[in-house]
Design a protein around this motif. Structure first.
Motif, PDB file in Angstrom:
ATOM      1  N   THR A  46       0.722  -1.296  -0.246  1.00 33.51           N
ATOM      2  CA  THR A  46      -0.041   0.071   0.031  1.00 33.51           C
ATOM      3  C   THR A  46       0.832   1.049   0.171  1.00 33.51           C
ATOM      4  OG1 THR A  46      -0.269  -0.151   2.317  1.00 33.51           O
ATOM      5  CG2 THR A  46      -1.697  -1.171   1.066  1.00 33.51           C
ATOM      6  N   VAL A  47       2.151   1.152   0.368  1.00 37.29           N
ATOM      7  CA  VAL A  47       2.955   2.314   0.403  1.00 37.29           C
ATOM      8  C   VAL A  47       4.341   2.091  -0.546  1.00 37.29           C
ATOM      9  CG1 VAL A  47       4.433   3.960   1.783  1.00 37.29           C
ATOM     10  CG2 VAL A  47       2.387   2.624   2.663  1.00 37.29           C
ATOM     11  N   PRO A  48       3.987   2.277  -1.841  1.00 38.72           N
ATOM     12  CA  PRO A  48       5.152   2.082  -2.884  1.00 38.72           C
ATOM     13  C   PRO A  48       6.486   2.402  -2.558  1.00 38.72           C
ATOM     14  CG  PRO A  48       3.209   3.098  -4.132  1.00 38.72           C
ATOM     15  CD  PRO A  48       3.210   3.258  -2.546  1.00 38.72           C
ATOM     16  N   ALA A  49       6.646   3.663  -1.717  1.00 41.83           N
ATOM     17  CA  ALA A  49       7.920   3.846  -1.204  1.00 41.83           C
ATOM     18  C   ALA A  49       8.691   2.801  -0.147  1.00 41.83           C
ATOM     19  CB  ALA A  49       8.047   5.278  -0.438  1.00 41.83           C
ATOM     20  N   LEU A  50       7.764   1.895   0.378  1.00 45.04           N
ATOM     21  CA  LEU A  50       8.191   0.960   1.324  1.00 45.04           C
ATOM     22  C   LEU A  50       8.259  -0.424   0.706  1.00 45.04           C
ATOM     23  CD1 LEU A  50       6.287   2.310   4.782  1.00 45.04           C
ATOM     24  CD2 LEU A  50       8.628   2.905   3.777  1.00 45.04           C
ATOM     25  N   LEU A  51       8.321  -0.392  -0.484  1.00 42.72           N
ATOM     26  CA  LEU A  51       8.211  -1.967  -1.063  1.00 42.72           C
ATOM     27  C   LEU A  51       9.349  -2.544  -0.592  1.00 42.72           C
ATOM     28  CD1 LEU A  51       7.288  -4.077  -3.186  1.00 42.72           C
ATOM     29  CD2 LEU A  51       8.191  -2.701  -4.711  1.00 42.72           C
ATOM     30  N   LEU A  52      10.717  -1.998  -0.878  1.00 44.43           N
ATOM     31  CA  LEU A  52      11.778  -2.471  -0.458  1.00 44.43           C
ATOM     32  C   LEU A  52      12.212  -2.830   1.186  1.00 44.43           C
ATOM     33  CD1 LEU A  52      14.452  -1.130  -2.897  1.00 44.43           C
ATOM     34  CD2 LEU A  52      13.128  -3.220  -3.198  1.00 44.43           C
ATOM     35  N   PRO A  53      11.916  -1.816   1.950  1.00 48.63           N
ATOM     36  CA  PRO A  53      11.953  -1.876   3.253  1.00 48.63           C
ATOM     37  C   PRO A  53      10.749  -3.295   3.711  1.00 48.63           C
ATOM     38  CG  PRO A  53      11.908   0.287   2.947  1.00 48.63           C
ATOM     39  CD  PRO A  53      11.550  -0.251   1.650  1.00 48.63           C
ATOM     40  N   GLY A  54       9.520  -2.927   3.299  1.00 52.72           N
ATOM     41  CA  GLY A  54       8.576  -3.944   3.684  1.00 52.72           C
ATOM     42  C   GLY A  54       8.878  -5.455   3.147  1.00 52.72           C
ATOM     43  N   THR A  55       9.527  -5.605   1.931  1.00 50.40           N
ATOM     44  CA  THR A  55      10.092  -6.885   1.646  1.00 50.40           C
ATOM     45  C   THR A  55      11.155  -7.599   2.526  1.00 50.40           C
ATOM     46  OG1 THR A  55       9.463  -6.409  -0.824  1.00 50.40           O
ATOM     47  CG2 THR A  55      10.942  -8.098  -0.278  1.00 50.40           C
ATOM     48  N   PHE A  56      12.017  -6.433   2.920  1.00 42.83           N
ATOM     49  CA  PHE A  56      12.865  -6.981   3.921  1.00 42.83           C
ATOM     50  C   PHE A  56      12.561  -7.459   5.239  1.00 42.83           C
ATOM     51  CE2 PHE A  56      16.300  -6.279   7.052  1.00 42.83           C
ATOM     52  CZ  PHE A  56      17.480  -6.979   6.346  1.00 42.83           C
ATOM     53  N   LEU A  57      11.358  -6.568   5.704  1.00 41.51           N
ATOM     54  CA  LEU A  57      10.812  -6.971   7.088  1.00 41.51           C
ATOM     55  C   LEU A  57      10.076  -8.277   6.913  1.00 41.51           C
ATOM     56  CD1 LEU A  57       9.853  -6.253  10.032  1.00 41.51           C
ATOM     57  CD2 LEU A  57       7.927  -4.785   8.966  1.00 41.51           C
ATOM     58  N   ALA A  58       9.220  -8.489   6.003  1.00 38.77           N
ATOM     59  CA  ALA A  58       8.672  -9.784   5.540  1.00 38.77           C
ATOM     60  C   ALA A  58       9.662 -10.988   5.466  1.00 38.77           C
ATOM     61  CB  ALA A  58       7.872  -9.709   4.202  1.00 38.77           C
ATOM     62  N   GLY A  59      10.906 -10.794   5.068  1.00 40.67           N
ATOM     63  CA  GLY A  59      11.737 -11.711   5.036  1.00 40.67           C
ATOM     64  C   GLY A  59      12.193 -12.122   6.479  1.00 40.67           C
ATOM     65  N   MET A  60      12.459 -11.167   7.278  1.00 45.10           N
ATOM     66  CA  MET A  60      12.741 -11.279   8.769  1.00 45.10           C
ATOM     67  C   MET A  60      11.811 -12.082   9.328  1.00 45.10           C
ATOM     68  SD  MET A  60      14.554  -7.680   9.762  1.00 45.10           S
ATOM     69  CE  MET A  60      14.975  -8.443  11.372  1.00 45.10           C
ATOM     70  N   ALA A  61      10.445 -11.834   9.139  1.00 41.73           N
ATOM     71  CA  ALA A  61       9.336 -12.272   9.926  1.00 41.73           C
ATOM     72  C   ALA A  61       9.185 -13.971   9.421  1.00 41.73           C
ATOM     73  CB  ALA A  61       7.852 -11.508   9.408  1.00 41.73           C
ATOM     74  N   ILE A  62       9.451 -14.145   8.039  1.00 49.60           N
ATOM     75  CA  ILE A  62       9.280 -15.463   7.591  1.00 49.60           C
ATOM     76  C   ILE A  62      10.404 -16.554   8.126  1.00 49.60           C
ATOM     77  CG2 ILE A  62       9.759 -16.864   5.453  1.00 49.60           C
ATOM     78  CD1 ILE A  62       8.452 -14.803   3.839  1.00 49.60           C
ATOM     79  N   MET A  63      11.806 -15.854   8.409  1.00 48.52           N
ATOM     80  CA  MET A  63      12.841 -16.405   8.731  1.00 48.52           C
ATOM     81  C   MET A  63      12.628 -16.755  10.350  1.00 48.52           C
ATOM     82  SD  MET A  63      15.668 -17.964   8.213  1.00 48.52           S
ATOM     83  CE  MET A  63      17.172 -18.458   9.015  1.00 48.52           C
ATOM     84  N   THR A  64      12.112 -15.834  11.178  1.00 46.93           N
ATOM     85  CA  THR A  64      11.781 -16.257  12.515  1.00 46.93           C
ATOM     86  C   THR A  64      10.982 -17.382  12.615  1.00 46.93           C
ATOM     87  OG1 THR A  64      12.376 -13.877  12.874  1.00 46.93           O
ATOM     88  CG2 THR A  64      10.933 -15.062  14.799  1.00 46.93           C
ATOM     89  N   ALA A  65       9.850 -17.273  11.948  1.00 53.96           N
ATOM     90  CA  ALA A  65       8.882 -18.428  12.064  1.00 53.96           C
ATOM     91  C   ALA A  65       9.513 -19.793  11.572  1.00 53.96           C
ATOM     92  CB  ALA A  65       7.599 -18.118  11.490  1.00 53.96           C
ATOM     93  N   SER A  66      10.385 -19.694  10.438  1.00 53.22           N
ATOM     94  CA  SER A  66      10.893 -20.936   9.644  1.00 53.22           C
ATOM     95  C   SER A  66      11.800 -21.792  10.446  1.00 53.22           C
ATOM     96  CB  SER A  66      11.323 -20.550   8.510  1.00 53.22           C
ATOM     97  OG  SER A  66      11.979 -21.558   7.640  1.00 53.22           O
ATOM     98  N   VAL A  67      12.637 -20.962  11.433  1.00 53.29           N
ATOM     99  CA  VAL A  67      13.495 -21.761  11.940  1.00 53.29           C
ATOM    100  C   VAL A  67      13.291 -22.409  13.389  1.00 53.29           C
ATOM    101  CG1 VAL A  67      15.448 -20.031  11.334  1.00 53.29           C
ATOM    102  CG2 VAL A  67      14.205 -19.820  13.528  1.00 53.29           C
ATOM    103  N   LEU A  68      11.822 -22.102  13.668  1.00 55.00           N
ATOM    104  CA  LEU A  68      11.300 -22.981  14.687  1.00 55.00           C
ATOM    105  C   LEU A  68      10.371 -24.172  14.489  1.00 55.00           C
ATOM    106  CD1 LEU A  68      10.116 -19.693  16.907  1.00 55.00           C
ATOM    107  CD2 LEU A  68      12.083 -21.286  17.070  1.00 55.00           C
ATOM    108  N   VAL A  69      10.221 -24.117  13.011  1.00 50.13           N
ATOM    109  CA  VAL A  69       9.366 -25.322  12.552  1.00 50.13           C
ATOM    110  C   VAL A  69      10.137 -26.344  12.884  1.00 50.13           C
ATOM    111  CG1 VAL A  69       8.461 -26.581  10.497  1.00 50.13           C
ATOM    112  CG2 VAL A  69       8.132 -24.132  10.838  1.00 50.13           C
ATOM    113  N   PRO A  70      11.374 -26.928  12.675  1.00 53.33           N
ATOM    114  CA  PRO A  70      11.922 -28.006  13.130  1.00 53.33           C
ATOM    115  C   PRO A  70      11.775 -28.448  14.708  1.00 53.33           C
ATOM    116  CG  PRO A  70      13.277 -27.007  11.450  1.00 53.33           C
ATOM    117  CD  PRO A  70      12.110 -26.000  11.757  1.00 53.33           C
ATOM    118  N   GLN A  71      12.051 -27.214  15.202  1.00 56.02           N
ATOM    119  CA  GLN A  71      11.999 -27.424  16.825  1.00 56.02           C
ATOM    120  C   GLN A  71      10.741 -27.921  17.293  1.00 56.02           C
ATOM    121  OE1 GLN A  71      13.784 -24.142  18.839  1.00 56.02           O
ATOM    122  NE2 GLN A  71      12.786 -24.660  20.711  1.00 56.02           N
ATOM    123  N   ILE A  72       9.634 -27.450  16.789  1.00 58.67           N
ATOM    124  CA  ILE A  72       8.332 -27.815  17.054  1.00 58.67           C
ATOM    125  C   ILE A  72       8.204 -29.304  16.751  1.00 58.67           C
ATOM    126  CG2 ILE A  72       5.814 -27.532  16.837  1.00 58.67           C
ATOM    127  CD1 ILE A  72       6.408 -24.459  16.462  1.00 58.67           C
TER     128      ILE A  72
END
Length: 425
Positions: free
Chosen positions: A103-129
């Motif tokens: 929704t904020v074109p100027a934040l496309l790159l920062p938003g993509t980076f933040l999405a990547g961090m969130a994905i990684m945070t969840a992903s590393v915990l899947v094998p632990q669960i």
């Protein structure tokens, strides 16, 4: 009355474990659309978001780079909130990032980076669960299949959703926040108990009990190399396959569908690979063999005529998804407990995705320099051969351990170690 209480005590743990598995699959489905939705419409991004076309390789690299630097966040957050709640928080951040960048074109790159961090945070915990629930290879397989399903849905539905929203690409990207919110609710409800603090690495607890730091365990580095190399290949392919298809003469919609087919074709392989990996005889062949198969499949996509691209990309999707399923399985079966699995997951995905970030960028740079795709595909095929070598070493040596274990047990042959790690006790 006593019999009813006994039946309830048996039902509740089973129900809890079943809900945890369903929640894990839903979480996994959310961990790829943020990437494949953009990859499927990469050629449209500059016009819609006013992005300089020269920054497209950066856009493809950002989420993977975020993966590489945010690996420690998951275990750190799990220590404070519990694994379930930590994953729920990560998905809430993912949902916010998906809305912000769309929704904020100027934040496309920062938003993509933040999405990547969130994905990684969840992903590393899947094998632990998975390890904490004493899950079998089917658990890991269902989760890895969820990754592939999410990737396929993201790539395949982005253009139909764009049309459904009256040609509004931003809405078609932002709508993926909804399943992320659903996943957050499910994983939070399925449990969020804090995990035990890790044993201090490098301490000696007895005459025969030895704890070795993770960075000094060669099995951990071999698993990390395997994870990173297969991830580098995956993200290079998903970032540029649609663009490659357009360069071969496909329409934009057909190229996006080809990218979706790449993920969809691999779903059965991502389910079965972790199951088969639990059999030592098959694992000895599978680990190095998949790397060689990916190399051959990449060259097949490069050399196949346009009318055979559907078949060639399907084969590539099968072997590539099997490689990812095996990488996730190795984290579980080559660790000796939930805590070790969590830390190995953070290491393998953290360092692995840092390495993987070079995939989309390197592939894009090679294409820009040469003006074609031949050198890019040959370079990726060479990397797949190195992946075969990493797989060879990942299945040998002692289990990864961050807890005191008997020296004799740590020195067990890989056949015994693998079998022990996959037993549901």
């Amino acid at each position: 009355m006593r019999e009813k209480r006994q039946a309830g005590s048996l039902l509740n743990p089973r129900l809890r474990v079943g809900l945890a598995l369903i929640a894990l699959v839903m979480v996994s489905v959310n961990l790829r659309p943020a990437i494949t939705t953009v990859a499927g419409v990469m050629n449209q991004v500059p016009g819609v978001f006013s992005l300089d076309p020269s920054l497209l390789p950066v856009l493809g690299t950002l989420p993977v780079l975020a993966f590489g630097i945010s690996g420690p966040i998951g275990p750190w957050l799990a220590q404070r909130l519990g694994t379930g709640r930590a994953v729920a928080v990560a998905l809430l951040v993912l949902a916010a990032a998906l809305v912000i960048r769309a929704t904020v074109p100027a934040l496309l790159l920062p938003g993509t980076f933040l999405a990547g961090m969130a994905i990684m945070t969840a992903s590393v915990l899947v094998p632990q669960i998975v390890k904490a629930n004493r899950g079998t290879g089917w658990w890991t397989g269902l989760c890895t299949m969820g990754f592939g399903l999410g990737a396929a849905l993201g790539a395949g539905l982005v253009q139909p959703l764009e049309q459904a929203f009256g040609g509004n690409l931003a809405s078609a990207l932002a709508v993926w926040a909804v399943p992320a919110l659903i996943g957050a609710f499910l994983i939070h409800r399925s449990g969020g108990r804090p995990t035990a603090a890790p044993t201090t690495a490098g301490t000696v607890t007895g005459a025969t009990d030895v704890v070795t730091p993770l960075r000094k365990q060669r099995t951990a580095w071999a698993v990390t190399a395997f994870f990173g190399l297969q991830a580098m290949l995956y993200f290079a392919i998903t970032s540029w396959l649609a663009v490659y298809g357009v360069s071969r003469g496909l329409a934009q919609a057909d190229a996006a569908a080809l990218l979706a087919w790449f993920s969809l074709a691999g779903l059965p392989a991502s389910l079965l690979a972790p199951v088969l990996a639990g059999r030592p005889g098959i694992l000895r062949i599978m680990a190095p063999g998949l790397g060689l198969s990916v190399a051959a499949a990449l060259l097949g996509v490069l050399m196949a005529p346009l009318e055979l691209q559907f078949l060639a990309v399907g084969v590539l999707g099968i072997v590539q998804s099997a490689g990812f399923g095996l990488a996730m399985a190795l984290v579980v079966i080559r660790s000796d407990g939930p805590q070790s699995a969590g830390r190995l997951s953070a290491m393998s995905q953290g360092f692995g995705f840092a390495l993987a970030s070079l995939g989309p960028l390197g592939a894009g740079v090679l294409h820009t320099i040469t003006g074609g795709w031949a050198l890019t595909f040959w370079a990726l095929a060479a990397e797949a051969v190195v992946l075969a070598g990493a797989g060879f070493f990942a299945i040998r040596g002692p289990l990864v351990s961050l807890e005191a274990t008997e020296s004799a047990e740590r020195a067990a042959p890989p056949e015994q170690a693998t079998t022990k790690a996959t037993v549901v006790r």
